[in-house]
Design a protein around this motif. Structure first.
Motif, short mmCIF file in Angstrom:
data_model
loop_
_atom_site.label_atom_id
_atom_site.label_comp_id
_atom_site.label_asym_id
_atom_site.label_seq_id
_atom_site.Cartn_x
_atom_site.Cartn_y
_atom_site.Cartn_z
N GLY A 7 16.29 69.85 33.41
CA GLY A 7 17.45 70.07 32.51
C GLY A 7 17.44 71.47 31.75
N PRO A 8 18.46 71.77 30.93
CA PRO A 8 18.66 72.86 30.31
C PRO A 8 18.05 72.91 28.73
N ILE A 9 17.89 74.24 28.23
CA ILE A 9 17.36 74.11 26.84
C ILE A 9 18.62 73.80 25.98
N VAL A 10 18.83 72.90 25.45
CA VAL A 10 19.98 72.54 24.57
C VAL A 10 19.49 73.03 23.12
N LEU A 11 20.18 73.96 22.45
CA LEU A 11 20.16 74.40 21.09
C LEU A 11 20.93 73.82 20.06
N ILE A 12 20.59 72.77 19.12
CA ILE A 12 21.39 72.33 18.17
C ILE A 12 21.51 73.15 16.94
N GLY A 13 22.42 73.95 16.78
CA GLY A 13 22.29 74.91 15.47
C GLY A 13 22.00 76.22 15.85
#
Length: 272
Positions: A7-13
């Motif tokens: 899966g992708p890298i999901v950056l929160i913030g």
């Protein structure tokens, strides 16, 4: 750098720390198309970085996405509100990475479920690629996940892994809060210079550049701090006179012992 997992890298913030990490990832060779940023309103410069590099931007968790890495970079004060809607992003191959100070892995699991999780503590020089990060991985983190997380974190500086989650509180006290101690050292040196007769602005410039230069010398030199200190200290000279005060029984070491202990205690309290 190649993205690990399915899966992708999901950056929160995408604030100061998250934005600095994103910029470092892109510079290291991670394709923007492999990153999703979730932020309700990034600042104009960050919005431009996102758009110019083909990074997908969402204001809320998208449906149908399972993150390879879920990178949580929001302030700890809002994490209990931010995380619950993100649980759907966590799949069996997801590794969660949190840089939210004081938030334990148990706290993260209460919102996102049990998963491979890394708790990391960077410091503010990470924003210019000169930070240092302490990190702890729980037992669910595989060797491959840890290696990839290490690569993600090291774009902002060296990464040091600790064996127990509680050690992150000591890391917080030493390096997480540490830049403030150095900035205060500059303030103290400048004020002492003013009291010694220098114009205040000159004293500040001298103190600031001295600390910055000494830090760069420490960064580049193979010698340890003690050796560098000895190199600049002539017997019976001015430096030796000052160090006799700073290294006395009631000098800097016991003061730093108390300061680090106070910071660690507060970190433990915040962690619950």
């Amino acid at each position: 750098m190649v993205v690990a997992g399915s899966g992708p890298i999901v950056l929160i913030g995408a604030g100061n720390m998250g934005g600095a990490m994103l910029a470092g990832w892109l510079k290291s060779g991670i394709a923007g198309s492999s990153v999703i940023v979730i932020d309700p309103g990034p600042q104009p410069a960050m919005a431009k970085l996102i758009a110019d590099n083909g990074v997908r931007h969402e204001t809320a968790a998208p449906e149908g996405v399972k993150a390879g890495v879920l990178f949580v970079a929001v302030k700890p004060q809002v994490i209990d509100q931010v995380l619950p809607p993100l649980k759907g992003l966590v799949g069996p191959e997801t590794v969660i990475v949190s840089v939210a100070a004081g938030k334990t892995i148990a706290n993260l699991e209460s919102h996102l479920g049990a998963a491979a999780t890394v708790r990391a503590m960077p410091n503010t020089p990470a924003m210019i690629g000169r930070g240092v990060t302490g990190a702890y991985a729980n037992a669910r983190v595989s060797a491959g996940q840890r290696d990839f997380v290490h690569a993600l974190l090291k774009v902002s500086g060296p990464v040091e892994w600790v064996a127990a989650e509680g050690d992150i509180d000591a890391v917080t006290a030493v390096s997480g809060s540490g830049p403030a101690y150095v900035f205060y050292l500059v303030e103290c040196m400048a004020e002492a210079g003013r009291k010694a007769g220098l114009p205040a602005d000159l004293a500040m410039r001298l103190a600031r550049e001295t600390v910055a230069g000494a830090g760069e010398l420490l960064h580049q030199s193979p010698d340890d701090a003690a050796r560098l200190r000895q190199n600049v200290t002539s017997p019976g000279g001015t430096t030796a006179a000052a160090l006799a005060v700073l290294m006395a029984e009631d000098g800097m070491q016991p003061l730093f012992d108390k300061a680090i202990a106070a910071a660690r205690k507060r970190a433990e309290e915040l962690a619950g």
